[in-house]
Design an enzyme around this catalytic site. Structure first.
Site, PDB file in Angstrom:
ATOM      1  CB  SER A 131      22.806 -18.971  39.198  1.00 38.09           C
ATOM      2  OG  SER A 131      23.943 -18.623  39.942  1.00 38.09           O
ATOM      3  CG  HIS A 132      23.730 -15.486  42.573  1.00 36.37           C
ATOM      4  ND1 HIS A 132      24.594 -16.433  42.051  1.00 36.37           N
ATOM      5  CD2 HIS A 132      24.279 -15.102  43.750  1.00 36.37           C
ATOM      6  CE1 HIS A 132      25.607 -16.599  42.862  1.00 36.37           C
ATOM      7  NE2 HIS A 132      25.452 -15.804  43.906  1.00 36.37           N
ATOM      8  CB  ALA A 133      17.294 -16.092  39.237  1.00 41.59           C
ATOM      9  CB  ALA A 134      17.061 -18.175  44.377  1.00 38.92           C
ATOM     10  CB  VAL A 135      19.006 -13.178  45.787  1.00 35.84           C
ATOM     11  CG1 VAL A 135      19.997 -14.207  46.272  1.00 35.84           C
ATOM     12  CG2 VAL A 135      19.498 -12.473  44.557  1.00 35.84           C
TER      13      VAL A 135
END
Length: 188
Positions: A115-119
């Site tokens: 999920s938002h770990a990519a940011v």
């Protein structure tokens, strides 16, 4: 069994923290949760709501962090899990978080992010040249970090497995467990 590290903080997505925590323990791994400081973390639940263009966020369970990032020697761990939620927005600013992440990518050890770990990962350059998925709204972060966003529930790229969101946790963790079992990248 080798140890596995989960990195999160306040506002980490509860399902993306606790599902891997318990799943990896079921496999026999010793699992530690690290955060910017050693404390009880306030996790959150994200869900859709009728009429909303985005998800809602509600307080969920609290959970004790086992260690602060500064206390972690990543060489002690065979694999890394980076959950989403809002925590990645500020984790990427933490020097010790960056040190830990780079250790795993530099040594081609298994990494699972969702999920938002990519940011948190994209600004570190570790997604450059890799195929990955994430929450679709984070695709521009992946592309800005020279990665290739793949609009699929789960993507495997070498020793890295990524998932779009908590609905894809079963195949995401299945691939990660296989990477850990293979031992190819997990020498510590």
């Amino acid at each position: 069994m080798p140890k596995v590290l989960i990195t999160t903080g306040d506002a980490g997505e509860v399902l993306e923290v606790l599902h891997p925590y318990w799943r990896l323990q079921e496999e026999g791994h010793e699992v530690h949760i690290a955060a910017p400081s050693r404390k009880r973390l306030q996790l959150v639940a994200h869900d859709g709501a009728a009429g909303f263009d985005t998800f809602t966020e509600k307080p969920a369970h609290t959970w004790p962090g086992d260690a602060a990032f500064g206390e972690i020697d990543p060489a002690d761990y065979a694999g890394l899990v980076v959950p989403g939620g809002r925590a990645p927005e500020y984790l990427r600013l933490d020097e010790d978080f960056r040190r830990i992440v780079r250790h795993f990518f530099d040594r081609d050890k298994p990494v699972a992010h969702i999920s938002h770990a990519a940011v948190a990962l994209a600004p570190l350059g570790v997604l450059a040249g890799r195929r990955t998925t994430c929450w679709p709204a984070c695709a521009p972060d992946v592309q800005a970090g020279a990665g290739t966003f793949v609009d699929e529930p789960v993507v495997l790229d070498g020793a890295m497995v990524s998932a779009q969101a908590w609905h894809a946790q079963a195949p995401w963790m299945r691939h990660f467990v296989e990477l850990l079992r293979s031992g190819v990248h997990a020498a510590v």
